[in-house]
Design an enzyme around this catalytic site. Structure first.
Site, PDB file in Angstrom:
ATOM      1  N   ASP A   1     -33.888  75.247 -17.563  1.00 51.86           N
ATOM      2  CA  ASP A   1     -33.297  76.169 -16.602  1.00 51.86           C
ATOM      3  C   ASP A   1     -34.292  76.459 -15.481  1.00 51.86           C
ATOM      4  OD1 ASP A   1     -30.820  77.990 -16.278  1.00 51.86           O
ATOM      5  OD2 ASP A   1     -32.498  79.342 -15.860  1.00 51.86           O
TER       6      ASP A   1
ATOM      7  N   ASN B   1     -31.635  81.015  -4.097  1.00 49.77           N
ATOM      8  CA  ASN B   1     -30.397  80.632  -3.424  1.00 49.77           C
ATOM      9  C   ASN B   1     -29.960  81.702  -2.432  1.00 49.77           C
ATOM     10  OD1 ASN B   1     -28.636  78.384  -3.410  1.00 49.77           O
ATOM     11  ND2 ASN B   1     -27.048  79.559  -4.440  1.00 49.77           N
TER      12      ASN B   1
ATOM     13  N   HIS C   1     -27.138  78.335   0.352  1.00 47.77           N
ATOM     14  CA  HIS C   1     -26.677  77.334  -0.616  1.00 47.77           C
ATOM     15  C   HIS C   1     -27.169  75.925  -0.281  1.00 47.77           C
ATOM     16  CE1 HIS C   1     -24.238  80.028  -2.969  1.00 47.77           C
ATOM     17  NE2 HIS C   1     -23.651  80.485  -1.884  1.00 47.77           N
TER      18      HIS C   1
ATOM     19  N   ASP D   1     -29.043  73.767  -2.914  1.00 46.20           N
ATOM     20  CA  ASP D   1     -28.600  72.434  -3.350  1.00 46.20           C
ATOM     21  C   ASP D   1     -29.741  71.423  -3.252  1.00 46.20           C
ATOM     22  OD1 ASP D   1     -26.127  73.490  -3.800  1.00 46.20           O
ATOM     23  OD2 ASP D   1     -25.165  72.596  -2.042  1.00 46.20           O
TER      24      ASP D   1
ATOM     25  N   GLU E   1     -27.678  75.987 -12.599  1.00 48.13           N
ATOM     26  CA  GLU E   1     -29.063  75.535 -12.428  1.00 48.13           C
ATOM     27  C   GLU E   1     -29.679  75.076 -13.740  1.00 48.13           C
ATOM     28  OE1 GLU E   1     -29.311  80.107 -12.742  1.00 48.13           O
ATOM     29  OE2 GLU E   1     -27.927  78.597 -12.003  1.00 48.13           O
TER      30      GLU E   1
END
Length: 316
Positions: free
Chosen positions: A184, A192, A197, A201, A228
Protein backbone atom coordinates in the site's frame (compact mmCIF):
# COMPACT_ATOMS: atom_id res chain seq x y z
CA UNK A 1 -11.88 -40.95 -70.34
CA UNK A 2 -14.60 -39.11 -68.43
CA UNK A 3 -12.93 -39.92 -65.11
CA UNK A 4 -9.60 -38.53 -66.43
CA UNK A 5 -11.31 -35.30 -67.52
CA UNK A 6 -13.00 -34.98 -64.16
CA UNK A 7 -9.67 -35.42 -62.41
CA UNK A 8 -8.08 -32.80 -64.65
CA UNK A 9 -10.88 -30.35 -63.90
CA UNK A 10 -10.52 -30.99 -60.16
CA UNK A 11 -6.78 -30.27 -60.34
CA UNK A 12 -7.36 -27.05 -62.32
CA UNK A 13 -10.08 -25.99 -59.85
CA UNK A 14 -7.75 -26.55 -56.91
CA UNK A 15 -4.93 -24.66 -58.65
CA UNK A 16 -7.12 -21.57 -58.99
CA UNK A 17 -8.81 -21.64 -55.60
CA UNK A 18 -8.42 -18.38 -53.68
CA UNK A 19 -7.79 -20.48 -50.56
CA UNK A 20 -4.12 -21.51 -50.14
CA UNK A 21 -4.10 -25.28 -50.71
CA UNK A 22 -1.59 -28.06 -51.19
CA UNK A 23 -2.00 -31.81 -51.69
CA UNK A 24 0.21 -34.71 -50.62
CA UNK A 25 0.04 -38.13 -52.25
CA UNK A 26 0.00 -41.34 -50.23
CA UNK A 27 3.80 -41.27 -49.94
CA UNK A 28 3.88 -37.72 -48.58
CA UNK A 29 5.11 -35.98 -51.73
CA UNK A 30 3.56 -32.70 -52.88
CA UNK A 31 1.36 -33.10 -55.96
CA UNK A 32 -0.42 -29.73 -55.89
CA UNK A 33 0.76 -26.37 -54.52
CA UNK A 34 -1.73 -23.83 -55.76
CA UNK A 35 -1.20 -20.19 -56.66
CA UNK A 36 -2.78 -18.92 -53.47
CA UNK A 37 -0.31 -21.07 -51.53
CA UNK A 38 2.52 -19.51 -53.55
CA UNK A 39 1.26 -16.01 -52.66
CA UNK A 40 0.91 -16.87 -48.97
CA UNK A 41 4.28 -18.55 -48.50
CA UNK A 42 6.47 -17.00 -51.20
CA UNK A 43 7.43 -20.55 -52.23
CA UNK A 44 6.88 -21.41 -55.90
CA UNK A 45 5.17 -24.65 -56.83
CA UNK A 46 8.19 -25.72 -58.88
CA UNK A 47 10.29 -25.71 -55.69
CA UNK A 48 8.13 -28.21 -53.81
CA UNK A 49 6.16 -30.32 -56.34
CA UNK A 50 7.43 -33.91 -56.14
CA UNK A 51 9.26 -33.29 -52.85
CA UNK A 52 8.49 -33.53 -49.14
CA UNK A 53 9.61 -29.95 -48.53
CA UNK A 54 6.14 -28.47 -48.00
CA UNK A 55 7.10 -27.70 -44.36
CA UNK A 56 9.65 -25.14 -45.64
CA UNK A 57 6.84 -22.78 -46.62
CA UNK A 58 5.74 -22.45 -43.02
CA UNK A 59 8.60 -23.28 -40.64
CA UNK A 60 12.34 -22.63 -40.42
CA UNK A 61 13.23 -26.25 -39.59
CA UNK A 62 11.71 -29.56 -40.65
CA UNK A 63 8.57 -30.58 -38.75
CA UNK A 64 5.27 -32.26 -39.66
CA UNK A 65 2.48 -30.20 -41.19
CA UNK A 66 -1.13 -31.04 -40.39
CA UNK A 67 -1.43 -33.02 -43.64
CA UNK A 68 1.46 -35.23 -42.50
CA UNK A 69 -0.38 -36.02 -39.27
CA UNK A 70 -3.47 -37.05 -41.25
CA UNK A 71 -1.33 -39.13 -43.62
CA UNK A 72 0.40 -40.96 -40.75
CA UNK A 73 -2.61 -41.22 -38.44
CA UNK A 74 -0.83 -39.16 -35.78
CA UNK A 75 -3.83 -37.27 -34.37
CA UNK A 76 -2.25 -37.39 -30.91
CA UNK A 77 0.52 -34.97 -32.00
CA UNK A 78 -1.83 -32.07 -32.82
CA UNK A 79 -1.91 -30.75 -29.25
CA UNK A 80 1.87 -30.94 -29.05
CA UNK A 81 2.64 -29.23 -32.36
CA UNK A 82 -0.19 -26.68 -32.68
CA UNK A 83 -1.37 -23.83 -30.51
CA UNK A 84 -5.06 -24.70 -30.88
CA UNK A 85 -6.71 -28.00 -31.79
CA UNK A 86 -10.13 -27.65 -33.48
CA UNK A 87 -10.41 -31.24 -34.68
CA UNK A 88 -13.19 -32.43 -32.37
CA UNK A 89 -15.94 -31.12 -34.69
CA UNK A 90 -14.47 -32.70 -37.83
CA UNK A 91 -15.22 -36.06 -39.43
CA UNK A 92 -13.03 -39.01 -38.59
CA UNK A 93 -9.62 -38.74 -40.20
CA UNK A 94 -9.70 -34.96 -40.78
CA UNK A 95 -7.84 -32.51 -38.55
CA UNK A 96 -8.20 -28.80 -37.85
CA UNK A 97 -5.77 -26.61 -35.93
CA UNK A 98 -4.33 -23.11 -35.55
CA UNK A 99 -0.70 -22.12 -35.27
CA UNK A 100 1.81 -19.29 -35.62
CA UNK A 101 3.92 -19.88 -38.72
CA UNK A 102 7.08 -18.00 -39.65
CA UNK A 103 6.78 -18.21 -43.48
CA UNK A 104 10.59 -18.06 -44.00
CA UNK A 105 10.48 -16.99 -47.65
CA UNK A 106 8.26 -13.99 -46.90
CA UNK A 107 9.98 -13.04 -43.67
CA UNK A 108 6.52 -12.81 -42.08
CA UNK A 109 4.91 -14.33 -39.01
CA UNK A 110 1.30 -15.32 -39.59
CA UNK A 111 -1.37 -17.00 -37.49
CA UNK A 112 -2.98 -19.64 -39.70
CA UNK A 113 -6.17 -21.67 -39.43
CA UNK A 114 -5.33 -25.02 -40.99
CA UNK A 115 -7.56 -27.87 -42.14
CA UNK A 116 -6.36 -31.20 -43.50
CA UNK A 117 -8.51 -34.05 -44.76
CA UNK A 118 -7.96 -37.43 -46.44
CA UNK A 119 -9.08 -38.44 -49.94
CA UNK A 120 -9.94 -42.11 -50.43
CA UNK A 121 -10.23 -44.23 -53.54
CA UNK A 122 -13.51 -46.06 -54.32
CA UNK A 123 -11.93 -49.11 -52.70
CA UNK A 124 -11.29 -47.19 -49.47
CA UNK A 125 -7.53 -46.78 -49.66
CA UNK A 126 -5.93 -43.43 -48.84
CA UNK A 127 -4.67 -41.75 -52.02
CA UNK A 128 -4.05 -38.15 -50.96
CA UNK A 129 -4.38 -35.55 -48.22
CA UNK A 130 -5.55 -31.97 -48.88
CA UNK A 131 -4.42 -29.13 -46.61
CA UNK A 132 -6.03 -25.67 -46.76
CA UNK A 133 -4.87 -22.58 -44.91
CA UNK A 134 -6.45 -19.27 -43.88
CA UNK A 135 -4.51 -16.26 -42.63
CA UNK A 136 -6.36 -15.08 -39.50
CA UNK A 137 -3.52 -13.02 -38.04
CA UNK A 138 -5.63 -9.86 -37.67
CA UNK A 139 -8.37 -11.74 -35.83
CA UNK A 140 -5.81 -13.36 -33.51
CA UNK A 141 -4.15 -10.02 -32.75
CA UNK A 142 -7.54 -8.43 -32.03
CA UNK A 143 -8.42 -11.34 -29.73
CA UNK A 144 -5.08 -11.00 -27.91
CA UNK A 145 -5.65 -7.25 -27.51
CA UNK A 146 -9.10 -7.87 -26.01
CA UNK A 147 -7.69 -10.51 -23.65
CA UNK A 148 -5.00 -8.05 -22.56
CA UNK A 149 -7.61 -5.37 -21.89
CA UNK A 150 -9.64 -7.86 -19.87
CA UNK A 151 -6.66 -8.80 -17.68
CA UNK A 152 -4.73 -5.53 -17.45
CA UNK A 153 -5.23 -2.50 -15.24
CA UNK A 154 -5.91 0.38 -17.58
CA UNK A 155 -3.97 2.95 -15.56
CA UNK A 156 -0.79 1.18 -14.48
CA UNK A 157 -0.45 -1.59 -17.08
CA UNK A 158 0.00 -4.32 -14.46
CA UNK A 159 -2.52 -7.13 -13.98
CA UNK A 160 -5.97 -6.21 -12.73
CA UNK A 161 -7.92 -7.76 -9.86
CA UNK A 162 -9.62 -10.27 -12.15
CA UNK A 163 -6.28 -11.54 -13.42
CA UNK A 164 -4.92 -11.63 -9.87
CA UNK A 165 -7.78 -13.86 -8.72
CA UNK A 166 -7.36 -16.21 -11.70
CA UNK A 167 -3.60 -16.50 -11.30
CA UNK A 168 -3.76 -17.11 -7.55
CA UNK A 169 -6.35 -19.86 -8.07
CA UNK A 170 -4.14 -21.44 -10.75
CA UNK A 171 -0.97 -21.28 -8.62
CA UNK A 172 -2.88 -22.79 -5.71
CA UNK A 173 -3.16 -26.05 -7.62
CA UNK A 174 0.61 -26.58 -7.41
CA UNK A 175 2.17 -27.98 -4.22
CA UNK A 176 5.24 -25.73 -4.36
CA UNK A 177 5.87 -22.80 -2.02
CA UNK A 178 3.65 -19.79 -2.65
CA UNK A 179 3.98 -16.34 -1.13
CA UNK A 180 2.01 -13.14 -1.37
CA UNK A 181 2.87 -9.48 -0.83
CA UNK A 182 0.21 -6.84 -0.22
CA UNK A 183 1.61 -3.34 -0.79
CA UNK A 184 0.00 0.00 0.00
CA UNK A 185 1.24 3.50 -0.82
CA UNK A 186 1.50 5.42 2.44
CA UNK A 187 -0.36 8.75 2.78
CA UNK A 188 -1.56 8.56 -0.82
CA UNK A 189 -4.81 10.47 -0.28
CA UNK A 190 -3.09 13.67 0.89
CA UNK A 191 -0.63 13.28 -2.02
CA UNK A 192 -3.54 13.03 -4.45
CA UNK A 193 -5.46 15.88 -2.81
CA UNK A 194 -2.45 18.20 -2.85
CA UNK A 195 -1.25 17.56 -6.42
CA UNK A 196 -4.42 16.44 -8.18
CA UNK A 197 -5.51 13.20 -9.80
CA UNK A 198 -3.20 13.49 -12.80
CA UNK A 199 -0.10 13.64 -10.62
CA UNK A 200 -1.59 10.93 -8.42
CA UNK A 201 -2.03 8.70 -11.48
CA UNK A 202 1.58 9.38 -12.46
CA UNK A 203 2.68 8.30 -8.99
CA UNK A 204 0.67 5.08 -9.24
CA UNK A 205 2.20 4.26 -12.63
CA UNK A 206 5.71 5.00 -11.40
CA UNK A 207 5.36 2.79 -8.35
CA UNK A 208 3.77 -0.01 -10.39
CA UNK A 209 6.77 0.06 -12.74
CA UNK A 210 9.12 0.09 -9.75
CA UNK A 211 7.47 -2.96 -8.18
CA UNK A 212 7.58 -4.85 -11.49
CA UNK A 213 11.28 -4.04 -11.90
CA UNK A 214 12.12 -5.63 -8.54
CA UNK A 215 10.15 -8.86 -9.00
CA UNK A 216 11.10 -12.01 -10.90
CA UNK A 217 9.96 -11.31 -14.45
CA UNK A 218 9.74 -14.98 -15.41
CA UNK A 219 7.18 -16.04 -12.81
CA UNK A 220 5.89 -13.33 -10.43
CA UNK A 221 2.62 -11.47 -11.02
CA UNK A 222 2.19 -7.84 -10.01
CA UNK A 223 -1.42 -6.66 -9.84
CA UNK A 224 -3.25 -3.52 -8.87
CA UNK A 225 -5.47 -4.85 -6.12
CA UNK A 226 -7.49 -1.68 -5.74
CA UNK A 227 -6.96 2.07 -5.32
CA UNK A 228 -3.38 2.60 -4.19
CA UNK A 229 -2.90 -1.04 -3.17
CA UNK A 230 -0.86 -3.58 -5.14
CA UNK A 231 -0.40 -7.33 -4.74
CA UNK A 232 2.48 -9.56 -5.82
CA UNK A 233 2.02 -13.32 -6.29
CA UNK A 234 5.33 -15.11 -5.77
CA UNK A 235 5.19 -18.74 -7.04
CA UNK A 236 7.86 -21.17 -5.81
CA UNK A 237 8.84 -18.63 -3.16
CA UNK A 238 9.23 -19.29 0.55
CA UNK A 239 9.24 -16.48 3.08
CA UNK A 240 12.94 -15.76 2.61
CA UNK A 241 12.45 -15.13 -1.12
CA UNK A 242 9.33 -13.06 -0.46
CA UNK A 243 11.22 -11.02 2.10
CA UNK A 244 14.09 -10.42 -0.33
CA UNK A 245 11.65 -9.16 -2.99
CA UNK A 246 9.90 -6.90 -0.48
CA UNK A 247 13.20 -5.43 0.69
CA UNK A 248 14.24 -4.74 -2.91
CA UNK A 249 10.97 -2.90 -3.52
CA UNK A 250 11.42 -0.69 -0.45
CA UNK A 251 15.04 0.03 -1.36
CA UNK A 252 14.11 0.92 -4.94
CA UNK A 253 11.44 3.35 -3.76
CA UNK A 254 13.92 5.04 -1.45
CA UNK A 255 16.31 5.45 -4.38
CA UNK A 256 13.48 6.91 -6.47
CA UNK A 257 12.95 9.57 -3.77
CA UNK A 258 9.43 10.61 -4.79
CA UNK A 259 8.72 13.80 -2.87
CA UNK A 260 5.51 14.06 -0.86
CA UNK A 261 3.90 17.52 -1.05
CA UNK A 262 2.02 17.43 2.24
CA UNK A 263 3.99 19.03 5.10
CA UNK A 264 2.23 16.88 7.70
CA UNK A 265 3.51 13.68 6.00
CA UNK A 266 7.05 12.29 5.68
CA UNK A 267 9.04 14.10 2.96
CA UNK A 268 9.23 11.07 0.66
CA UNK A 269 6.54 8.65 -0.54
CA UNK A 270 6.87 5.29 1.20
CA UNK A 271 5.26 1.84 1.12
CA UNK A 272 3.84 -0.51 3.71
CA UNK A 273 4.15 -4.20 2.87
CA UNK A 274 2.39 -7.20 4.39
CA UNK A 275 3.71 -10.66 3.53
CA UNK A 276 2.27 -14.15 3.90
CA UNK A 277 3.39 -17.60 2.81
CA UNK A 278 1.31 -20.73 2.30
CA UNK A 279 2.59 -23.22 4.84
CA UNK A 280 -0.31 -25.67 4.69
CA UNK A 281 -2.25 -26.71 1.56
CA UNK A 282 -5.43 -26.81 3.63
CA UNK A 283 -5.28 -23.00 3.85
CA UNK A 284 -7.42 -21.37 1.17
CA UNK A 285 -6.36 -18.60 -1.24
CA UNK A 286 -8.71 -16.26 0.62
CA UNK A 287 -6.95 -17.13 3.88
CA UNK A 288 -3.57 -16.33 2.32
CA UNK A 289 -4.89 -12.94 1.16
CA UNK A 290 -6.36 -12.31 4.62
CA UNK A 291 -3.02 -13.14 6.28
CA UNK A 292 -1.09 -10.78 3.99
CA UNK A 293 -3.75 -8.10 4.46
CA UNK A 294 -3.55 -8.45 8.24
CA UNK A 295 0.23 -8.01 8.05
CA UNK A 296 -0.24 -4.93 5.87
CA UNK A 297 -2.72 -3.47 8.36
CA UNK A 298 -0.23 -4.12 11.14
CA UNK A 299 2.47 -2.30 9.15
CA UNK A 300 0.17 0.70 8.89
CA UNK A 301 -0.55 0.61 12.62
CA UNK A 302 3.15 0.53 13.48
CA UNK A 303 3.92 3.66 11.53
CA UNK A 304 4.11 2.64 7.83
CA UNK A 305 7.25 2.36 5.66
CA UNK A 306 7.99 -1.20 6.75
CA UNK A 307 7.50 -4.92 6.05
CA UNK A 308 5.43 -7.10 8.36
CA UNK A 309 5.14 -10.89 8.34
CA UNK A 310 2.46 -11.99 10.76
CA UNK A 311 3.21 -10.01 13.92
CA UNK A 312 6.90 -9.68 13.11
CA UNK A 313 8.35 -6.40 11.97
CA UNK A 314 11.06 -7.17 9.42
CA UNK A 315 12.21 -3.77 8.22
CA UNK A 316 11.56 -0.12 8.86
Amino acid sequence: MLEYREQGFAVQLMEHLVVPTFVLDASGHVTIWNRACERLTGVRAAEVIGTKLHWSGFYESARPCLADLVLNGEDDLVDKLYLANRSETYQHGALSAENWCVLPQCGARRYLAIDAGPIYSPSGSLIAVVETLRDITSQKEAQTALETLASQDGLTGVANRRMFDQRLAAEWQHPAHLSLLMIDIDHFKPYNDALGHQRGDECLRRIADLIVSETRQECDLVARYGGEEFAVILPHADMQIALAVARRILAALKRAAIEHPCPSCPPLVSLSIGAACRSDRSVTPDALIAAADASLYRAKQLGRDRIIIGETEIAA
